[in-house]
Every structure is written in structure tokens, then in C-alpha cells.
Scaffold this motif. Structure first.
Motif, PDB file in Angstrom:
ATOM      1  N   SER A 145       0.850  -1.372  -0.025  1.00  0.00           N
ATOM      2  CA  SER A 145       0.202   0.028   0.214  1.00  0.00           C
ATOM      3  C   SER A 145       0.855   1.161   0.080  1.00  0.00           C
ATOM      4  O   SER A 145       1.953   1.202   0.407  1.00  0.00           O
ATOM      5  CB  SER A 145      -0.876  -0.001   1.289  1.00  0.00           C
ATOM      6  N   ASP A 146       0.555   2.430  -0.490  1.00  0.00           N
ATOM      7  CA  ASP A 146       1.169   3.703  -0.142  1.00  0.00           C
ATOM      8  C   ASP A 146       2.254   3.743  -1.295  1.00  0.00           C
ATOM      9  O   ASP A 146       3.169   4.396  -0.965  1.00  0.00           O
ATOM     10  CB  ASP A 146       1.607   3.641   1.063  1.00  0.00           C
ATOM     11  N   VAL A 157      -0.483  -4.009  -6.163  1.00  0.00           N
ATOM     12  CA  VAL A 157       0.227  -5.048  -6.388  1.00  0.00           C
ATOM     13  C   VAL A 157       0.986  -4.987  -7.810  1.00  0.00           C
ATOM     14  O   VAL A 157       0.676  -4.589  -8.672  1.00  0.00           O
ATOM     15  CB  VAL A 157      -0.792  -6.375  -6.589  1.00  0.00           C
ATOM     16  N   THR A 158       2.353  -5.100  -7.495  1.00  0.00           N
ATOM     17  CA  THR A 158       3.491  -4.681  -8.397  1.00  0.00           C
ATOM     18  C   THR A 158       3.917  -5.988  -9.202  1.00  0.00           C
ATOM     19  O   THR A 158       4.416  -6.868  -8.384  1.00  0.00           O
ATOM     20  CB  THR A 158       4.557  -3.989  -8.021  1.00  0.00           C
ATOM     21  N   ASP A 159       4.011  -6.084 -10.409  1.00  0.00           N
ATOM     22  CA  ASP A 159       4.554  -7.187 -11.321  1.00  0.00           C
ATOM     23  C   ASP A 159       6.095  -6.886 -11.486  1.00  0.00           C
ATOM     24  O   ASP A 159       6.433  -6.018 -12.079  1.00  0.00           O
ATOM     25  CB  ASP A 159       3.885  -7.321 -12.506  1.00  0.00           C
ATOM     26  N   LEU A 160       6.867  -7.642 -10.994  1.00  0.00           N
ATOM     27  CA  LEU A 160       8.200  -7.438 -10.947  1.00  0.00           C
ATOM     28  C   LEU A 160       8.715  -7.956 -12.206  1.00  0.00           C
ATOM     29  O   LEU A 160       9.743  -7.436 -12.839  1.00  0.00           O
ATOM     30  CB  LEU A 160       9.125  -8.204  -9.830  1.00  0.00           C
ATOM     31  N   ARG A 161       8.109  -8.787 -12.998  1.00  0.00           N
ATOM     32  CA  ARG A 161       8.564  -9.030 -14.527  1.00  0.00           C
ATOM     33  C   ARG A 161       8.164  -7.962 -15.281  1.00  0.00           C
ATOM     34  O   ARG A 161       8.900  -7.829 -16.428  1.00  0.00           O
ATOM     35  CB  ARG A 161       7.489 -10.286 -14.966  1.00  0.00           C
ATOM     36  N   THR A 162       7.043  -6.966 -15.186  1.00  0.00           N
ATOM     37  CA  THR A 162       6.701  -6.074 -16.060  1.00  0.00           C
ATOM     38  C   THR A 162       7.180  -4.775 -15.644  1.00  0.00           C
ATOM     39  O   THR A 162       7.031  -3.730 -16.294  1.00  0.00           O
ATOM     40  CB  THR A 162       5.367  -6.095 -16.755  1.00  0.00           C
ATOM     41  N   GLY A 163       7.097  -4.382 -14.305  1.00  0.00           N
ATOM     42  CA  GLY A 163       7.081  -3.267 -13.437  1.00  0.00           C
ATOM     43  C   GLY A 163       5.841  -2.547 -13.364  1.00  0.00           C
ATOM     44  O   GLY A 163       5.831  -1.304 -12.939  1.00  0.00           O
ATOM     45  N   ARG A 164       4.696  -3.036 -14.051  1.00  0.00           N
ATOM     46  CA  ARG A 164       3.190  -2.417 -13.774  1.00  0.00           C
ATOM     47  C   ARG A 164       2.894  -2.750 -12.631  1.00  0.00           C
ATOM     48  O   ARG A 164       2.913  -3.869 -11.960  1.00  0.00           O
ATOM     49  CB  ARG A 164       2.598  -2.828 -14.917  1.00  0.00           C
ATOM     50  N   SER A 165       1.888  -1.807 -12.089  1.00  0.00           N
ATOM     51  CA  SER A 165       1.146  -1.865 -10.953  1.00  0.00           C
ATOM     52  C   SER A 165      -0.326  -1.741 -10.976  1.00  0.00           C
ATOM     53  O   SER A 165      -0.705  -1.286 -12.054  1.00  0.00           O
ATOM     54  CB  SER A 165       1.696  -1.064  -9.683  1.00  0.00           C
ATOM     55  N   ARG A 166      -1.123  -2.634 -10.242  1.00  0.00           N
ATOM     56  CA  ARG A 166      -2.538  -2.585 -10.279  1.00  0.00           C
ATOM     57  C   ARG A 166      -2.983  -2.323  -8.923  1.00  0.00           C
ATOM     58  O   ARG A 166      -2.606  -2.588  -8.074  1.00  0.00           O
ATOM     59  CB  ARG A 166      -3.008  -3.882 -10.742  1.00  0.00           C
ATOM     60  N   GLY A 167      -4.007  -1.356  -8.903  1.00  0.00           N
ATOM     61  CA  GLY A 167      -4.646  -0.826  -7.653  1.00  0.00           C
ATOM     62  C   GLY A 167      -6.070  -1.610  -7.408  1.00  0.00           C
ATOM     63  O   GLY A 167      -6.902  -1.896  -8.440  1.00  0.00           O
ATOM     64  N   TYR A 168      -6.223  -1.959  -6.053  1.00  0.00           N
ATOM     65  CA  TYR A 168      -7.775  -2.502  -5.868  1.00  0.00           C
ATOM     66  C   TYR A 168      -8.266  -1.715  -4.787  1.00  0.00           C
ATOM     67  O   TYR A 168      -7.698  -1.217  -3.734  1.00  0.00           O
ATOM     68  CB  TYR A 168      -7.026  -3.935  -5.091  1.00  0.00           C
ATOM     69  N   SER A 169      -9.459  -1.354  -5.230  1.00  0.00           N
ATOM     70  CA  SER A 169     -10.276  -0.473  -4.364  1.00  0.00           C
ATOM     71  C   SER A 169     -11.866  -1.292  -3.960  1.00  0.00           C
ATOM     72  O   SER A 169     -12.445  -0.559  -3.664  1.00  0.00           O
ATOM     73  CB  SER A 169     -10.430   0.760  -4.942  1.00  0.00           C
ATOM     74  N   GLY A 170     -11.800  -2.105  -4.091  1.00  0.00           N
ATOM     75  CA  GLY A 170     -13.055  -3.046  -3.696  1.00  0.00           C
ATOM     76  C   GLY A 170     -13.267  -3.045  -2.188  1.00  0.00           C
ATOM     77  O   GLY A 170     -12.643  -2.966  -1.563  1.00  0.00           O
TER      78      GLY A 170
END
Length: 461
Positions: A145-146, A157-170
Motif C-alpha cells: 500500500s502507499d 500489487v506490482t508485477d516484478l516481471r513487467t514493472g506495472r502495478s494494479r490498484g484494488y479498491s473494492g
């Protein structure tokens, strides 16, 4: 031709023509030196110039230690390291919140299986690897978080293979979360959500939620609980076979442990009493048949540093199907400010041992104010140090699949000087130019003084 030449007006030459020529020559040299310095600074820290990941020889290996990253080390989103073996934090220049080139905030380092070091940056200080920020069992994801520059959401959640992150707000409205455990397939996390602003503090506004990463579904796990700062260190564990998990909560006289099936339905409840707790997210044995607990000696009120670090931690066991006591391997007692289980490696329980800062007397959290951590393997009749990081490392997490199936004692990768973060590239180059400017000016003045002295000597001679 002579007559034509005599008719032409003479060329108008300034009196200081020779001096002007020398100034132009010196100016050209200074510009050339500055350009070369700028080019060297940019090349030395140019992001993206890194070796392609190479598979480890003989399979995945947990290194016997880690290196300390440079303060300009590139972030995960700039140059993804690929699946990681270790996630760690501490107080070195490359990991501390005080950065000479960027705004303050927390940092953690990721060590890829290929030996690359990368940085994760956070808006708040106090982030701890293995508590609140956790590496997935397969080492390819980090849940936190943060995250600085990350997407919106109380969980990222950050994918170390691509460097992309996805946020969850449910789920319910929440400011943030601390990740307590990963599902063994790396497809879901159990987190402690909080409605409070900033990191959760003691109080009732916290609750467990199970987050499916693919669908984004957020499933509350029972009712709210009393938050304490130790909850995310020893809060929950998933069975390696994926059939269920356990989660702890503060009770009237100590800790209460609850067992759940894979969907989050409660199966049993057990009052552990005072001084006894879940061993950590790696408490389940590899065959999911046994659950490890830790019993710790209580620290006297206002205990000093030595008393706190001398507390004994003893392993006992539960049956995860019923919550009743059962027999298990007789493992040695370990002393420390805190001990937390990472997972089982054969018949050895792999744990993190915490050592307090020298100034600590009483602390609300057993995993804050930490000076150093080590990773130990507890076997019947033996305690082995399997990862001993530098003194500045104060928190650590290891991918559970690697703990369970990998090898220990691997070589220690040295951090590479590049790639680096872009803000550091620009500011380091500027600082270098500022340092070179007075040096270049001093060289020019020295040359002029020497030449003037030589001319006076020749004229006098």
C-alpha cells in the motif's frame, strides 16, 4: 598589385587581438570539458543499460547475504528485475528515507533471481518487508500500500516481471492495508484493511479481507477486530495445498486463532492464551499437516535492550484441521526481540530473527526499532544461519516457494551502479557541473599566472 595593395585601407585589428584569441581558445576547452563531463554523468547512470536476466545455475538459490543498493538505484517500474528471491529494507543510504536527491519516503529493495537490485519507493516511512509489504510465493509480485507513483487503491500489487502495478479498491472504503499472507498460488492475498488515515494504529477499525487478484473481488473474513501493530507480522498463514488458512486476532487474555476453508468460512476457533501466537505466514509444514506456533517469554515492563533481545521463542504445534494441539519436530529455542516464520525447508523451520536498536527499552511493536535481522534454519538439535545480511538491513522477506524448494547459501550478487533513477541523473549531472566549474576556472587562472611569470622571466633575461 603593389599599387592596388597600397590603395586598400589597412585592416582594423583590436589592440588585444592576442588576448581575445586565447580567451576564445580557453572558452572552447571549458565547454568541451563540461560537455564531456555531462555525457559521462548521463552514460554512467542511464536507465535501461543493464544485462539481460540470466537463469541461475542449478536452479533457484537463496543468497547467503545481500548487497546494499546505491541511493540512485533504478526503481522496479523503470527496469523490472523479474522474479525476486529477497525483499528487504533498512537504514543504509540506499534504503533510508533521507535521500539527497529526492523527497523523503520509505524504500525497500528487491533482489531479482538474476542478481539485479531494484527499489520500491513509498510515500510514508516505516515500511517493513515481510510485514505489510510481502513478496508473493513465486517471487513475481509484491503486494503493498502507499506505493509512490502507484495507481489508486488501498491495495497495490506490482508485477516484478513487467514493472506495472494494479490498484484494488473494492470492499469497504479504506485508506490503506497491510498484507498479512499470500495464497500459495500467488493469486490472492489476505490483508488487514483500515479506515484510518495513514497506517493502522491501535483501535477497532480493522478487518481481514481476501482479495482475488484476477477478478478484483474482495471478500470480508468475519467481523472487525482490535488492531495492534504486531498483527500483520504473525496474523495469518495459508496451507500450501490451498485448502484453507488461519488468521489470528487479539482476544481478552491473549491471542485467538481461527481456521477457515479456502472460501473464508470459519471451521474452528482456538484461544491460544497469553504469550502464544501463530509462528507467521510460513507456519504450515510443507505437507499442510501441521501448524507451527511460537511461545515467547514476556518482556518485563520497561525492559532494557539486553532483556528484550534475550527473550526465548519456543515452537509448538496445532492440527490445522481441528485447532487442537499435536506433536511435531522438537526444534531448538531461539532468542531475540522477535522471531517470525518464513516457511519450512524439509524438516527445518526457516525464521527471521530480529535484533533491537541499542536505545530501545519498551516498544509497542516487536518488529519496530529494529537494528538488524538474520534468517535462521531451525532443525532438531541445530540452528543454522542461512542468510546474514549487512548490519543496516532491518526487515526481510523471502519468496516462500524458494524457501520450500530452493537452495540456501548461494553467492551474494553485488549491486550494479546502473541503471539509475532519472531525477538522480539530472541532479547528479548538475552537481558535477557545479563542482567542475570552479575547478576549470582555477585551472584557467593558474595557466594565466604561469604564462605571465614565464613572459616576465623571458623579458628580464
Amino acid at each position: 598589385m603593389r599599387e592596388l595593395g597600397e590603395r586598400m585601407s589597412p585592416a582594423r585589428l583590436p589592440a588585444d587581438l592576442w588576448r581575445r584569441g586565447r580567451r576564445q581558445r580557453y572558452r572552447g576547452r571549458i565547454i568541451a570539458v563540461a560537455a564531456v563531463a555531462l555525457l559521462c554523468a548521463a552514460v554512467a547512470v542511464l536507465p535501461g543499460l543493464h544485462a539481460e536476466p540470466q537463469p541461475a545455475e542449478g536452479g533457484p538459490v537463496v543468497p547467503r547475504s545481500v548487497g546494499l543498493p546505491y541511493f540512485w538505484q533504478a526503481t522496479v517500474d523503470m527496469a523490472p528485475p523479474g522474479p525476486a528471491s529477497v525483499l528487504f529494507g533498512g537504514d543504509s543510504l540506499g534504503l533510508s528515507s533521507g535521500d539527497p536527491f529526492e523527497e523523503e519516503g520509505g524504500k525497500l529493495a528487491v533482489l531479482g533471481l538474476n542478481g539485479d537490485y531494484r527499489i520500491l519507493r513509498y510515500a510514508s516511512d516505516g515500511v517493513r518487508a515481510g510485514q505489510g509489504v510481502r513478496l508473493s510465493p513465486d517471487g513475481s509480485l509484491v503486494a503493498h500500500s502507499d506505493l509512490t507513483g502507484g495507481p489508486a487503491g488501498w491495495l497495490v500489487v506490482t508485477d516484478l516481471r513487467t514493472g506495472r502495478s494494479r490498484g484494488y479498491s473494492g470492499g469497504e472504503t479504506a485508506c490503506c492495508a497491510e498484507v498479512v499472507a499470500w495464497r500459495p498460488d500467488s493469486g490472492a492475498v489476505l490483508a488487514l484493511q483500515s479506515a484510518r488515515d495513514g497506517y493502522p494504529i491501535d483501535g477497532p477499525a480493522a478487518w481481514y479481507v481476501l482479495v482475488d487478484l484476477a477478478s478484483g473481488a474482495v471478500t470480508p473474513v468475519e467481523d472487525r477486530l482490535l488492531w495492534d501493530d504486531n498483527a500483520s507480522a504473525w496474523g495469518a498463514a495459508f496451507a500450501p495445498d490451498g485448502r484453507g488458512f488461519v488468521a489470528a486476532r487479539t482476544a481478552a487474555h491473549g491471542t485467538e486463532l481461527r481456521g477457515y476453508d479456502a472460501a473464508g468460512r470459519r471451521l474452528w476457533t482456538r484461544d491460544l492464551g497469553g504469550g502464544r501466537r501463530l509462528a507467521g505466514s510460513g507456519a504450515y509444514t510443507s505437507d499442510s499437516s501441521t501448524l507451527a506456533l511460537l511461545t515467547v517469554d514476556e518482556c518485563p515492563f520497561q525492559c532494557d535492550h539486553d532483556q528484550r533481545d534475550a527473550r526465548g521463542w519456543r515452537v509448538s504445534y496445532l492440527d490445522p484441521a481441528t485447532g487442537t494441539d499435536r506433536e511435531g519436530p522438537a526444534l531448538p529455542e531461539v532468542t531475540g526481540a522477535a522471531v517470525r516464520a518464513l516457511g519450512w525447508h524439509g524438516d527445518a523451520l526457516v525464521v527471521v530473527q530480529y535484533e533491537s536498536e541499542d536505545y530501545v527499552t519498551a516498544a509497542e511493536s516487536e518488529t519496530r526499532e529494529i537494528r538488524h535481522v538474520r534468517v535462521l534454519a531451525l532443525r532438531p538439535g541445530a540452528v543454522d544461519v542461512v542468510l546474514d545480511p549487512p548490519a543496516d538491513v532491518a526487515s526481510i522477506d523471502i519468496a516462500q516457494d524458494l524457501v520450500r524448494n530452493g537452495q540456501f547459501g548461494g553467492p551474494v550478487p553485488a549491486p550494479a551502479m546502473l541503471p539509475a533513477r532519472w531525477p538522480v541523473v539530472a541532479q547528479a549531472a548538475l552537481c558535477l557541473l557545479c563542482l567542475l566549474a570552479p575547478v576549470a576556472a582555477a585551472v584557467v587562472i593558474l595557466v594565466r599566472v604561469v604564462r605571465a611569470a614565464l613572459r616576465r622571466r623571458v623579458a628580464a633575461g
